[in-house]
Scaffold this active site. Structure first.
Site, PDB file in Angstrom:
ATOM      1  N   TYR A 248      -9.756 -23.020  15.210  1.00  0.00           N
ATOM      2  CA  TYR A 248     -10.040 -22.592  13.831  1.00  0.00           C
ATOM      3  C   TYR A 248     -10.043 -23.748  12.836  1.00  0.00           C
ATOM      4  CZ  TYR A 248      -9.130 -17.851  15.508  1.00  0.00           C
ATOM      5  OH  TYR A 248      -9.176 -16.662  16.195  1.00  0.00           O
TER       6      TYR A 248
ATOM      7  N   HIS B  79     -12.785 -20.488   6.936  1.00  0.00           N
ATOM      8  CA  HIS B  79     -11.577 -19.748   6.547  1.00  0.00           C
ATOM      9  C   HIS B  79     -10.384 -20.679   6.327  1.00  0.00           C
ATOM     10  CE1 HIS B  79     -10.602 -15.717   5.668  1.00  0.00           C
ATOM     11  NE2 HIS B  79     -10.184 -15.281   6.832  1.00  0.00           N
TER      12      HIS B  79
ATOM     13  N   ASN C 199      -7.978 -11.264   3.607  1.00  0.00           N
ATOM     14  CA  ASN C 199      -6.777 -10.786   4.305  1.00  0.00           C
ATOM     15  C   ASN C 199      -5.523 -11.610   4.023  1.00  0.00           C
ATOM     16  OD1 ASN C 199      -7.985  -8.558   5.464  1.00  0.00           O
ATOM     17  ND2 ASN C 199      -8.681  -9.703   7.256  1.00  0.00           N
TER      18      ASN C 199
END
Length: 194
Positions: free
Chosen positions: A17, A22, A116
Site C-alpha cells: 500500500y 490512500h 473510512n
C-alpha cells in the site's frame, strides 16, 4: 497563535500500500519528519509510527497509524488520550477525492465524506469532528464504483509529481502554522500552484 499539537497521516500498513493514493496522508508526515530530522519509530502502545518535531519552538507529536485505514481512530485516540490532546488540537492529513492532484487544503472540522479513516477517528473521538484536516488532492476516477480501486491504486507519474509538490508545500506551511497560525498557513497553501 497556534493550537495544533498533533499531526496525523492516514495510511494502510504494508509495502503493497506504500505508494497508493490512500497513503497520501502518511507521505506528508514522512516528508515533515525528514525535513526536521525526526526518525519515526513503531510504538505498539499507540498502534502506529510516532515521533516529534520542534517547529518554531513548538513541539508537534507525529503519528502514522499502523492499523488499517478503517481502524485509524484506535491509534489517534490512544495518542491523544495519553497526552491529553484535545480534538481541536489535532491535524489529520488524508487523501481527498474531491481535490485534483497538486491541490492541498487545510480545513477545520466537517464530516467524513465517506473516508473510512476519518469516519473511524470521528467515532473513536466520541463523535467530535472539530479536528483540522489537511486534504491532499488525489483526483476522482469519475464513477463511485471505481473509488476503491482508485485510492488503492498508484497515481500516474505526472499526477504523483503534482501530489508530491503539494505535500512539499504543505510541509513548508507547517512553519507558518506554528509561527502565525492556521489562517496564514491556509492562505499560503490555498494559493499554491504546482
Amino acid at each position: 497563535m497556534n493550537s495544533i499539537q498533533m499531526l496525523v497521516g492516514l495510511a494502510n500498513p504494508g509495502p503493497e500500500y506504500a505508494n497508493t493514493r490512500h497513503n497520501a496522508g502518511a507521505w506528508f508526515i514522512e516528508q515533515l519528519a525528514a525535513r526536521y530530522n525526526c526518525t519515526l519509530k513503531h510504538d505498539p502502545k499507540y498502534h502506529g509510527l510516532t515521533g516529534k518535531v520542534i517547529i518554531q519552538d513548538q513541539e508537534f507529536k507525529l503519528l502514522i497509524p499502523t492499523t488499517y485505514m478503517n481502524l485509524s481512530g484506535k491509534a489517534v485516540g490512544s495518542l491523544a488520550n495519553f497526552f491529553k490532546i484535545p480534538v481541536e488540537s489535532i491535524l489529520v492529513a488524508h487523501d481527498e477525492l474531491d481535490l485534483e492532484p497538486g491541490v492541498a487544503k487545510l480545513k477545520k472540522g466537517g464530516g467524513h465524506g465517506g473516508h473510512n479513516g476519518l469516519k473511524d477517528i470521528i467515532a473513536k473521538m466520541a463523535n467530535q469532528k472539530d479536528f483540522m484536516r489537511l486534504r491532499i488532492g488525489v483526483g476522482h476516477p469519475g464513477h463511485r464504483e471505481m473509488v476503491t480501486g482508485w485510492v488503492l491504486g498508484k497515481a500516474a507519474k505526472a499526477d504523483q509529481e503534482k501530489m508530491d509538490a503539494a505535500i512539499d508545500e504543505a510541509v513548508r506551511c507547517m512553519e507558518i502554522l506554528a509561527k502565525d497560525g492556521v489562517l496564514k498557513a491556509q492562505n499560503r497553501l490555498h494559493s499554491f500552484k504546482p
